[in-house]
Design a protein around this motif. Structure first.
Motif: not given
Length: 420
Positions: A331-345
């Protein structure tokens, strides 16, 4: 986005559309010993900042362990991964395209992670992202993130050309791009071998890359519909200075756009991060819109895909490798990734991470017309042999489109028949 619904819809839509892409599981007994792990990420998947933050967080949580995160080029990656899986010195964790998992699993060199599904909260995974990693009931690929392509544009160049709203139809897109392709600027940077973009244009025309006939497959680039898609690609590509004989990685299209004289490119929204990293002065000047379709009632068709994580059998540190996978899929990285890269978790419950992102909003709208590559387990061999790329270059450099398409279709048929 201004509500939570579009983000949730994006996740659900991608769950339905993302598809197409031997082994003992890592032991869960005890605490893994510290070690240096080698991890392969693909080029432009993440910004340097995201990669560095993950490395720091993981190493802080696993005292004595270090991560050697190596960035790989997409071009030629199939053979490189296959060779690594067959070696005694494989990386510990590898990012792979979701369409590639079946190919790698067939080699017998990928760890079966089926017994880790519950620990990774697999019941919350996007089904369409998880399914390509599951081969014959065994989970070899752990779903990581999903994305589809949008148009990233330079707001200042659009304003200078008198364009106040992004186009919503192909005709308007061509007309606007012609306006932008003046005054020393490039209307669009579109390299000649971006075959995922071509696939969308072909799907818009009602065609496909290959079609199933009984138990076999037939290449379909020579149909009238597919030829119409290639014709539109050629029209659009001509409104810029993109090379006709290479793809978006050669040279990196983000670096080309960062020079400030390109009005548009086609990329996943996260590509904006690479542009701004190369030219910070463009921060705040980038916009996003879905790839336009033939009519304004729906966006253009797009390939919806994503990446999985695999652990090679040859990894000398499988337990620690699993900890890396767990952290990246958590969850931690998935949220960071979505915010930074606009990818779908990778989880349905994390869809709200996309709220407020202009790039994610464009991607979510585009996902309503998302498609996948042909579901043949041998499709990865077509990609590895660059059949479609070579066909595109042949057409764009003056070859007869019908003849080139017929040859490419025959090659695709041969590959799918031979490897099936």
């Amino acid at each position: 986005m201004k509500s939570r619904l579009p983000a949730a819809s994006a996740a659900l839509l991608l769950a339905g559309t993302l598809a197409a892409c031997g082994a003992s599981s890592p032991s869960s007994s005890g605490t893994p010993e510290a070690a240096e792990l080698t991890v392969w990420f693909m080029k432009d998947s993440f910004s340097d900042e995201v990669v560095q933050q993950f490395r720091a967080d993981f190493e802080a949580a696993h005292e004595g362990t270090t991560l050697d995160i190596q960035i790989q080029e997409w071009d030629g990656i199939g053979q490189k991964v296959t060779s690594a899986l067959a070696s005694n010195d494989a990386p510990d964790v590898i990012e792979v395209g979701n369409t590639q998992v079946a190919q790698y699993a067939a080699s017998g060199g990928v760890v079966d992670l089926t017994d880790k599904i519950d620990d990774l909260q697999g019941d919350d995974w996007l089904p369409g992202l998880a399914e390509p990693g599951n081969i014959d009931g065994k989970q070899y690929g752990i779903p990581w993130y999903a994305a589809n392509r949008v148009v990233i544009y330079h707001k200042d160049l659009f304003a200078a050309a008198g364009i106040t709203e992004p186009p919503t139809t192909r005709d308007a897109w061509i007309a606007d791009t012609q306006k932008l392709d003046a005054g020393g600027n490039q209307g669009i940077y579109l390299p000649g071998q971006n075959w995922f973009v071509l696939a969308g244009f072909i799907w818009d025309e009602g065609g496909d890359l290959a079609v199933q006939e009984g138990e076999g497959w037939r290449g379909a680039l020579d149909t009238p519909e597919a030829l119409a898609g290639m014709d539109f690609y050629a029209q659009l590509q001509a409104l810029g200075e993109g090379p006709k004989d290479s793809d978006e990685a050669n040279p990196p299209q983000a670096d080309v756009f960062a020079k400030g004289t390109v009005a548009q490119l086609i990329s996943a929204p996260g590509g904006a991060g690479a542009i701004i990293e190369a030219n910070p002065e463009l921060d705040g000047k980038l916009g996003f819109f879905p790839i336009p379709g033939p009519t304004a009632d729906k966006p253009g068709a797009v390939f919806t895909g994503g990446s999985d994580l695999i652990i090679p059998e040859a990894s000398q540190h499988q337990e620690l490798a699993y900890e890396v996978v767990k952290a990246l899929a958590g969850e931690k990285f998935q949220n960071q990734m979505a915010a930074a890269m606009s990818y779908v978790p990778n989880r349905v419950s994390l869809a709200d991470a996309l709220v407020g992102s202009e790039g994610a909003a464009a991607m979510a709208h585009g996902a309503t017309n998302g498609r996948a590559t042909p579901s043949s387990p041998s499709w990865a061999a077509v990609e590895a042999n660059n059949v479609i790329k070579e066909y595109m270059t042949q057409v764009l450099t003056g070859g007869d489109p019908a003849e080139a398409a017929e040859q490419a279709s025959a090659t695709i048929t041969q590959i799918l028949d031979t490897d099936s």
